[in-house]
Design a protein around this motif. Structure first.
Motif, PDB file in Angstrom:
ATOM      1  N   GLY A  13      36.545  37.821  40.155  1.00 20.07           N
ATOM      2  CA  GLY A  13      35.358  38.665  40.031  1.00 20.07           C
ATOM      3  C   GLY A  13      35.085  39.063  38.596  1.00 20.07           C
ATOM      4  O   GLY A  13      36.012  39.407  37.852  1.00 20.07           O
ATOM      5  N   ALA A  17      35.445  45.630  36.798  1.00 14.64           N
ATOM      6  CA  ALA A  17      36.909  45.550  36.838  1.00 14.64           C
ATOM      7  C   ALA A  17      37.408  44.221  36.272  1.00 14.64           C
ATOM      8  O   ALA A  17      38.356  44.185  35.474  1.00 14.64           O
ATOM      9  N   GLU A  39      34.065  33.783  39.091  1.00 14.84           N
ATOM     10  CA  GLU A  39      32.942  34.627  39.502  1.00 14.84           C
ATOM     11  C   GLU A  39      32.025  33.799  40.411  1.00 14.84           C
ATOM     12  O   GLU A  39      31.493  32.772  39.992  1.00 14.84           O
ATOM     13  N   ALA A  40      31.841  34.292  41.635  1.00 16.99           N
ATOM     14  CA  ALA A  40      31.078  33.526  42.630  1.00 16.99           C
ATOM     15  C   ALA A  40      29.593  33.408  42.279  1.00 16.99           C
ATOM     16  O   ALA A  40      28.936  32.460  42.701  1.00 16.99           O
ATOM     17  N   THR A  47      28.217  44.628  41.121  1.00 13.50           N
ATOM     18  CA  THR A  47      27.344  45.625  41.748  1.00 13.50           C
ATOM     19  C   THR A  47      26.102  45.927  40.925  1.00 13.50           C
ATOM     20  O   THR A  47      25.058  46.272  41.471  1.00 13.50           O
ATOM     21  N   TRP A  48      26.221  45.846  39.603  1.00 13.28           N
ATOM     22  CA  TRP A  48      25.129  46.308  38.732  1.00 13.28           C
ATOM     23  C   TRP A  48      24.054  45.258  38.526  1.00 13.28           C
ATOM     24  O   TRP A  48      23.082  45.488  37.804  1.00 13.28           O
ATOM     25  N   HIS A  64      25.662  40.148  47.042  1.00 12.73           N
ATOM     26  CA  HIS A  64      26.808  41.023  46.761  1.00 12.73           C
ATOM     27  C   HIS A  64      26.378  42.456  46.430  1.00 12.73           C
ATOM     28  O   HIS A  64      26.987  43.422  46.873  1.00 12.73           O
ATOM     29  N   THR A  73      22.769  56.593  37.715  1.00 14.48           N
ATOM     30  CA  THR A  73      24.203  56.806  37.938  1.00 14.48           C
ATOM     31  C   THR A  73      24.462  58.230  38.422  1.00 14.48           C
ATOM     32  O   THR A  73      23.726  59.165  38.078  1.00 14.48           O
ATOM     33  N   ASN A  74      25.515  58.373  39.215  1.00 11.58           N
ATOM     34  CA  ASN A  74      25.890  59.719  39.660  1.00 11.58           C
ATOM     35  C   ASN A  74      27.036  60.280  38.817  1.00 11.58           C
ATOM     36  O   ASN A  74      27.533  61.363  39.093  1.00 11.58           O
ATOM     37  N   VAL A 123      36.407  32.003  44.846  1.00 16.17           N
ATOM     38  CA  VAL A 123      37.816  31.860  45.243  1.00 16.17           C
ATOM     39  C   VAL A 123      37.889  31.901  46.757  1.00 16.17           C
ATOM     40  O   VAL A 123      37.397  32.852  47.375  1.00 16.17           O
TER      41      VAL A 123
HETATM   42  C1  LIG Z   1      25.006  51.866  45.138  1.00 15.64           C
HETATM   43  C2  LIG Z   1      26.180  52.089  44.234  1.00 15.64           C
HETATM   44  C3  LIG Z   1      26.097  53.028  43.214  1.00 15.64           C
HETATM   45  C4  LIG Z   1      27.162  53.234  42.358  1.00 15.64           C
HETATM   46  N1  LIG Z   1      27.033  54.151  41.349  1.00 15.64           N
HETATM   47  C5  LIG Z   1      28.034  54.295  40.477  1.00 15.64           C
HETATM   48  C6  LIG Z   1      27.893  55.187  39.353  1.00 15.64           C
HETATM   49  O1  LIG Z   1      26.894  55.870  39.189  1.00 15.64           O
HETATM   50  N2  LIG Z   1      28.910  55.254  38.468  1.00 15.64           N
HETATM   51  C7  LIG Z   1      30.064  54.509  38.627  1.00 15.64           C
HETATM   52  O2  LIG Z   1      30.948  54.592  37.764  1.00 15.64           O
HETATM   53  N3  LIG Z   1      30.231  53.703  39.685  1.00 15.64           N
HETATM   54  C8  LIG Z   1      29.254  53.579  40.596  1.00 15.64           C
HETATM   55  N4  LIG Z   1      29.413  52.719  41.660  1.00 15.64           N
HETATM   56  C9  LIG Z   1      30.699  52.067  41.883  1.00 15.64           C
HETATM   57  C10 LIG Z   1      30.744  50.634  41.315  1.00 15.64           C
HETATM   58  O3  LIG Z   1      30.981  49.816  42.390  1.00 15.64           O
HETATM   59  C11 LIG Z   1      31.821  50.534  40.262  1.00 15.64           C
HETATM   60  O4  LIG Z   1      31.429  51.328  39.158  1.00 15.64           O
HETATM   61  C12 LIG Z   1      32.088  49.151  39.707  1.00 15.64           C
HETATM   62  O5  LIG Z   1      30.917  48.595  39.208  1.00 15.64           O
HETATM   63  C13 LIG Z   1      32.801  48.235  40.659  1.00 15.64           C
HETATM   64  O6  LIG Z   1      33.181  47.118  39.921  1.00 15.64           O
HETATM   65  P1  LIG Z   1      34.098  45.976  40.511  1.00 15.64           P
HETATM   66  O7  LIG Z   1      34.279  44.995  39.410  1.00 15.64           O
HETATM   67  O8  LIG Z   1      35.281  46.551  41.164  1.00 15.64           O
HETATM   68  O9  LIG Z   1      33.277  45.321  41.714  1.00 15.64           O
HETATM   69  P2  LIG Z   1      31.860  44.610  41.736  1.00 15.64           P
HETATM   70  O10 LIG Z   1      30.938  45.192  40.759  1.00 15.64           O
HETATM   71  O11 LIG Z   1      31.465  44.592  43.156  1.00 15.64           O
HETATM   72  O12 LIG Z   1      32.162  43.110  41.243  1.00 15.64           O
HETATM   73  C14 LIG Z   1      32.899  42.207  42.017  1.00 15.64           C
HETATM   74  C15 LIG Z   1      32.568  40.789  41.567  1.00 15.64           C
HETATM   75  O13 LIG Z   1      33.460  39.914  42.229  1.00 15.64           O
HETATM   76  C16 LIG Z   1      32.736  38.748  42.622  1.00 15.64           C
HETATM   77  N5  LIG Z   1      33.468  38.162  43.747  1.00 15.64           N
HETATM   78  C17 LIG Z   1      33.710  38.736  44.956  1.00 15.64           C
HETATM   79  N6  LIG Z   1      34.442  37.903  45.716  1.00 15.64           N
HETATM   80  C18 LIG Z   1      34.674  36.786  44.973  1.00 15.64           C
HETATM   81  C19 LIG Z   1      35.375  35.569  45.209  1.00 15.64           C
HETATM   82  N7  LIG Z   1      36.002  35.324  46.379  1.00 15.64           N
HETATM   83  N8  LIG Z   1      35.413  34.640  44.235  1.00 15.64           N
HETATM   84  C20 LIG Z   1      34.799  34.869  43.046  1.00 15.64           C
HETATM   85  N9  LIG Z   1      34.105  36.003  42.764  1.00 15.64           N
HETATM   86  C21 LIG Z   1      34.060  36.943  43.724  1.00 15.64           C
HETATM   87  C22 LIG Z   1      31.360  39.255  42.972  1.00 15.64           C
HETATM   88  O14 LIG Z   1      30.397  38.242  42.904  1.00 15.64           O
HETATM   89  C23 LIG Z   1      31.151  40.352  41.920  1.00 15.64           C
HETATM   90  O15 LIG Z   1      30.515  39.858  40.773  1.00 15.64           O
HETATM   91  C24 LIG Z   1      28.355  52.499  42.545  1.00 15.64           C
HETATM   92  C25 LIG Z   1      28.449  51.557  43.578  1.00 15.64           C
HETATM   93  C26 LIG Z   1      27.371  51.361  44.411  1.00 15.64           C
HETATM   94  C27 LIG Z   1      27.491  50.329  45.500  1.00 15.64           C
END
Ligand SMILES: Cc1cc2nc3c(=O)[nH]c(=O)nc-3n(C[C@H](O)[C@H](O)[C@H](O)COP(=O)(O)OP(=O)(O)OC[C@H]3O[C@@H](n4cnc5c(N)ncnc54)[C@H](O)[C@@H]3O)c2cc1C
Length: 418
Positions: A13, A17, A39-40, A47-48, A64, A73-74, A123
């Motif tokens: 991903g 993160a 990255e899929a 999320t963004w 996704h 943002t909150n 993946v």
């Molecule tokens: C509506 C909403 C509002 C939010 N507001 C805030 C905010 O105001 N402030 C804040 O800090 N956080 C907020 N968040 C939380 C936000 O999710 C995190 O901040 C952060 O962006 C999460 O990042 P991540 O990398 O864990 O996951 P994601 O951003 O979900 O990224 C995961 C990535 O992994 C990829 N992936 C998944 N499975 C596979 C696979 N099998 N193979 C290859 N790639 C894959 C996906 O395509 C995606 O690009 C919010 C979340 C939501 C849903």
């Protein structure tokens, strides 16, 4: 070809993160080979990455992102930022989602991460490698047609696949028979289609409250159903009710005996953990909608301490939390942070689960790992040592030792970092 002695890490991903994982691996070229970030999708940001699309993408994979058009943002940007990369000072504290995506793009370029991302690679399997060498076999396929597949060996895997994509639908009798529009907040994009309608929202978490505020100016009436104390400062056309207990025709029944007709029902009921590329039983894990157990420090399976899950907890400041967790993971991998023995980690993880169940009921009905008790940015830092461990207690050979052709003894028990 990877230089001998350097660890190969797969990152799943390229959301916040995964980018953070890659950024810290790239910064330690003496210990790590360049990371491989799968990255899929065709973009960084996870999320963004806002899209008007809902349901399936043209390539057949589910959309996704749960981002909606007007989301701000909150968390204030001052708290939300990665500790080593502030937001643009000219921006307001509470940002539009497009500013966050632009920030992640700058982070990616500043730390030279983009070249390590394999875009459009999904993946689909991660399994412990057979044999004594350890490591992981990661199988990925070309996301656009799923026709090309390849498997590679890595010393460690960092799972950064996010957990706000797979809607949790509560078991409410009659829900499937609702004749109006039924959607999950994952599919909400903008308020206009709901103008003049009576909208019932289930759940008053961040999405439920924010969607209430977005919909109230255009909807005829908004009913916010939740189990929390009454919320104040909501607009005049918002009615708060008890949790929904049933749906009969176009009428929603609530736990306090009230019934209200609805045109639209929006489930703001959160998301499920889902890791379709893992075989949980093989890893000694149990994955339910709301929990992943046992994980030492909410991070790693006790018997597989080179597989890491980043950001599973929900009540965190995500970006700083990812940063700290990743420093910890990399310190474990290079051997500057000692883990307790597998047995001790198992006991600690199970103790944490017991504490959680005591507070929130069984995993199937609880709200899951809402918070990581005792896991703060400060505590992650305190576990990251600077001198090498004298031993690796999770496996007989640490990834670092393996990559360097060295073997660390697996003796004794320690519960402190080096
Ligand atoms: C509506 C909403 C509002 C939010 N507001 C805030 C905010 O105001 N402030 C804040 O800090 N956080 C907020 N968040 C939380 C936000 O999710 C995190 O901040 C952060 O962006 C999460 O990042 P991540 O990398 O864990 O996951 P994601 O951003 O979900 O990224 C995961 C990535 O992994 C990829 N992936 C998944 N499975 C596979 C696979 N099998 N193979 C290859 N790639 C894959 C996906 O395509 C995606 O690009 C919010 C979340 C939501 C849903």
């Amino acid at each position: 070809m990877t230089a001998p002695g350097k660890l190969r890490v797969a990152v799943i991903g390229a959301g916040a993160a995964g980018l953070c994982a890659a950024r810290h691996i790239v910064a330690r070229p003496e210990s790590f080979a360049p990371p491989v970030v799968f990255e899929a999708s065709s973009r960084i940001g996870g999320t963004w990455v806002y899209t008007e699309e809902t349901g399936q993408r043209p390539d057949g994979l589910p959309v996704h992102s749960s981002m909606y058009r007007d989301l701000r943002t909150n968390l204030p940007k001052e708290v939300m930022a990665f500790p080593d990369f502030p937001f643009d000072p000219s921006l307001p504290s509470f940002l539009h989602h497009s500013d966050v995506l632009a920030y992640l793009e700058s982070y990616t370029d500043h730390f030279r991460v983009r070249e390590h991302v394999r875009f459009s690679w999904l993946v689909d399997a991660v399994s412990p490698a057979e044999g004594t060498e350890g490591g992981w076999d990661v199988t990925a396929c070309w996301a656009q047609d799923r026709m090309v597949q390849a498997t590679e060996r890595f010393d460690a895997v960092i799972v950064c696949s996010g957990h706000y994509s797979d809607p949790f639908v509560p078991p409410i009798p009659g829900l499937e028979t609702f004749p109006g529009r039924l959607l999950h907040s994952h599919e909400y994009r903008c308020p206009e289609p709901f103008a003049g309608r009576t909208v019932v929202l289930l759940g008053a978490g961040p999405s439920g409250v924010d969607l209430t505020l977005q919909l109230a100016p255009v909807a005829q009436r908004v009913i916010l159903s939740h189990r929390q104390p009454t919320l104040s400062a909501l607009p005049g056309n918002v009615l708060q009710t008890a949790p929904a207990v049933g749906v009969a025709g176009d009428t929603v029944q609530f736990g306090d005996g009230a019934e209200h007709r609805a045109d639209v029902l929006i489930l703001c009921t959160g998301y499920r953990y889902r890791f379709p590329f893992l075989s949980p039983a093989r890893l000694g894990l149990r994955i339910t909608d709301h929990t992943v157990t046992p994980l030492y420090r909410h991070l790693l399976p006790p018997h597989h301490p080179s597989l890491f899950f980043i950001g599973l907890c929900k009540q965190i400041c995500p970006f700083p939390h990812f940063h700290c967790q990743l420093l910890f993971c990399l310190a474990v991998l290079v051997g500057t942070c000692c883990l307790p023995s597998a047995a001790e980690m198992q006991v600690a993880a199970e103790g944490q689960l017991r504490q959680h169940l005591g507070a929130g009921g069984p995993p199937s009905t609880s709200t899951g790992w809402e918070s990581c008790s005792g896991v703060t940015a400060r505590s992650w830092h305190s576990w990251v040592g600077s001198s090498p461990c004298s031993r690796w207690s999770g496996r007989s050979t640490s990834p670092r030792g393996r990559a360097a052709g060295r073997t660390s003894p697996a003796t004794g028990a320690s519960t402190t970092g080096c």
